[in-house]
Design a protein around this motif. Structure first.
Motif, mmCIF file in Angstrom:
data_model
loop_
_atom_site.group_PDB
_atom_site.id
_atom_site.type_symbol
_atom_site.label_atom_id
_atom_site.label_comp_id
_atom_site.label_asym_id
_atom_site.label_seq_id
_atom_site.Cartn_x
_atom_site.Cartn_y
_atom_site.Cartn_z
ATOM 1 N N ALA A 121 2.221 -7.503 2.481
ATOM 2 C CA ALA A 121 2.274 -7.084 1.253
ATOM 3 C C ALA A 121 2.066 -5.712 0.574
ATOM 4 O O ALA A 121 2.668 -5.120 -0.158
ATOM 5 C CB ALA A 121 1.077 -8.054 0.406
ATOM 6 N N ASP A 122 1.220 -4.935 1.581
ATOM 7 C CA ASP A 122 1.132 -3.621 1.623
ATOM 8 C C ASP A 122 2.112 -2.785 2.116
ATOM 9 O O ASP A 122 2.246 -2.798 3.420
ATOM 10 C CB ASP A 122 -0.347 -3.307 2.079
ATOM 11 C CG ASP A 122 -0.886 -1.738 2.052
ATOM 12 O OD1 ASP A 122 -0.201 -0.866 1.272
ATOM 13 O OD2 ASP A 122 -1.846 -1.406 2.524
ATOM 14 N N ALA A 131 2.568 -6.502 -6.005
ATOM 15 C CA ALA A 131 2.070 -6.038 -4.600
ATOM 16 C C ALA A 131 3.532 -5.118 -4.159
ATOM 17 O O ALA A 131 4.697 -5.349 -4.780
ATOM 18 C CB ALA A 131 2.118 -7.254 -3.783
ATOM 19 N N ASP A 132 3.092 -4.273 -3.174
ATOM 20 C CA ASP A 132 4.229 -3.190 -2.788
ATOM 21 C C ASP A 132 5.433 -4.254 -2.523
ATOM 22 O O ASP A 132 6.721 -3.996 -2.470
ATOM 23 C CB ASP A 132 3.676 -2.465 -1.496
ATOM 24 C CG ASP A 132 2.668 -1.754 -1.908
ATOM 25 O OD1 ASP A 132 2.534 -1.346 -3.377
ATOM 26 O OD2 ASP A 132 1.993 -1.159 -0.912
#
Length: 191
Positions: free
Chosen positions: A73-74, A11-12
């Motif tokens: 997360a994004d 995840a980012d």
């Protein structure tokens, strides 16, 4: 026990955290998000500025990654928020792009006879829309284009621009109203 995810699959938020100790991991974020940020910047400023916008966006993101809110997360909204700030510094260039398109009928994203995008953009076929976008307040234009061209949700736009959700809604409603008022209305003569 399952193996940890590779950087490409992470995840980012995980990549940003890892990049604090392993700066090279941040390159995965660049590879993941730079193409869509480039398309967005090209639509707003033309291809001449898009590469600079992406570079400045990722430089600023890298330098401020220690402040990233790891509850998300994004990283797309964060990156688009930075890109919006970079584009905002070039507001005159953006307005110039729209006005040039209105005069010439040629959008700067039209390169060598083929659009930068795979599909024809609304702006690339609509001079009145370009004029209407140029007339919007910068904050209204950011909100409208983050929703329309970056496909961010209202919540993601709120996070990207650091403004309340209600402000996103009111700016979007105002921008849509002004765009509708500026565009020619086609009357239905059937029936």
């Amino acid at each position: 026990m399952p193996e940890p995810a590779t950087a490409v699959d992470a995840a980012d938020m995980t990549l940003i955290q890892r990049s604090l100790g392993e700066p090279e991991v941040f390159a995965v974020l660049f590879d993941r998000h730079a193409p869509s940020l480039h398309r967005y910047a090209a639509r707003r400023l033309g291809p001449d500025y898009a590469e600079d916008v992406v570079s400045e966006t990722f430089l600023a993101a890298f330098q401020s990654r220690h402040r990233y809110d790891v509850r998300h997360a994004d990283a797309r909204p964060w990156l688009y928020g930075i890109a919006s700030n970079v584009i905002g510094k070039r507001r005159r260039s953006e307005i110039t792009v729209y006005r040039a398109y209105v005069r010439s009928g040629v959008h700067p994203a039209d390169v060598s006879g083929g659009l930068v995008e795979d599909e024809v953009t609304t702006l690339a076929v609509n001079r009145p829309l370009a004029a209407a976008l140029a007339a919007l307040r910068p904050g209204d234009r950011h909100v409208l284009l983050l929703v329309a061209w970056a496909d961010l949700t209202y919540e993601e736009v709120s996070r990207a621009l650091g403004i309340p959700l209600g402000t996103v809604r009111s700016r979007l409603n105002r921008a849509r109203r002004k765009i509708r008022e500026a565009l020619p209305i086609k009357e239905d003569h059937d029936g």
